[in-house]
Design an enzyme around this catalytic site. Structure first.
Site, mmCIF file in Angstrom:
data_model
loop_
_atom_site.group_PDB
_atom_site.id
_atom_site.type_symbol
_atom_site.label_atom_id
_atom_site.label_comp_id
_atom_site.label_asym_id
_atom_site.label_seq_id
_atom_site.Cartn_x
_atom_site.Cartn_y
_atom_site.Cartn_z
ATOM 1 C CG ASP A 216 1.975 -1.093 2.227
ATOM 2 O OD1 ASP A 216 2.581 -2.155 2.474
ATOM 3 O OD2 ASP A 216 1.772 -0.218 3.085
ATOM 4 C CG ASP B 205 1.482 3.243 5.052
ATOM 5 O OD1 ASP B 205 1.873 2.170 4.520
ATOM 6 O OD2 ASP B 205 1.576 3.465 6.263
ATOM 7 C CG ASP C 193 0.236 -3.934 8.027
ATOM 8 O OD1 ASP C 193 -0.494 -4.180 8.993
ATOM 9 O OD2 ASP C 193 0.843 -4.813 7.388
#
Length: 248
Positions: free
Chosen positions: A16, A192, A18
């Site tokens: 991922d 996240d 961000d």
């Protein structure tokens, strides 16, 4: 086994963006890419035989802008678009976003602190600057998506997004794993957010590993404290495992 030990030429690494590779910023365009990240990713890509891909909610064009000149295989907009290692682009057919567009623009007009992000196949409504507007954002988006066949609602960190129901990060990862150089490798996905849980469950179902960055409940089997900790793990892996180039 620690994360550095997990990384080997037998892995396919999915990342991922961000909140994982980079710290989350108040606005999508305000993200700062640390100076050492791109060369570290390039070294990891070489070490893993090209089997490194970004799997993000961002459009692929934005990933390229932030990580340039590096151009990794990538899936954008939660899997609605995907670029293979060979550079071929696949896109899931978009669904009408008219009702969503009207709803978010009306809400943003009343609350200018909200940020509306258009991604061609999806629309995201960010309320990071106004957490107290979470309920209003969710209500408006729920109602709009209910009027929009083919769309589904996706929640993330201070954001709610309407996207094609047929797109997911898990499906994008599986598509990569059917192609070279990812095929036949053990998949590792690092993310996240709530939006990454489908990626964790996908790679672990396939015999791989999910790594959650940050706090919060997760199905991932391993965790790192924050994006800085992940970047440090990558730097350590490069220092230990990637042969240094001879001086010119």
């Amino acid at each position: 086994m620690n994360f550095v030990d997990i990384l080997s030429p037998a892995c396919a690494l999915f990342l991922d963006f961000d909140g994982t590779l980079v710290d989350i910023a108040p606005e999508p365009g305000a993200v700062v890419v640390p100076s050492g990240l791109v060369p570290t990713l390039a070294a990891l890509q070489a070490y893993l035989g090209g089997a490194v891909a970004v799997v993000s909610g961002r459009p692929i064009r934005e990933i390229d802008q932030f990580l340039g000149p590096l151009r990794l295989p990538a899936a954008g907009v939660h899997g609605a678009e995907r670029r293979s290692a060979g550079g071929q682009i696949e896109r899931i057919a978009g669904q009408p976003l008219h009702a969503v567009e009207l709803a978010v623009q009306a809400l943003a007009a009343r609350h200018p602190v909200l940020i509306v992000e258009h991604k061609q196949a999806s629309i995201a409504l960010h309320y990071r600057k106004a957490p107290e507007l979470e309920a209003a954002c969710l209500d408006a988006m729920h109602k709009a998506v209910a009027q929009s066949p083919g769309l589904t609602l996706l929640r993330g960190k201070m954001v709610v997004e309407a996207k094609p129901g047929s797109a997911s990060k898990g499906q994008a990862i599986e598509a990569f794993l059917r192609e070279a150089p990812f095929a036949g490798r053990t998949p590792v996905f690092v993310g996240d957010d709530i939006t990454d849980e489908i990626g964790f469950s996908t790679v672990q179902r396939l015999g791989g590993l999910g790594v959650k960055v940050g706090e919060g409940p997760t199905v991932a089997w391993q965790r790192l404290a924050d994006p800085g900790a992940l970047r440090q793990e990558f730097q350590t892996a490069v220092a230990r495992k990637v042969p240094a180039r001879a001086p010119a």
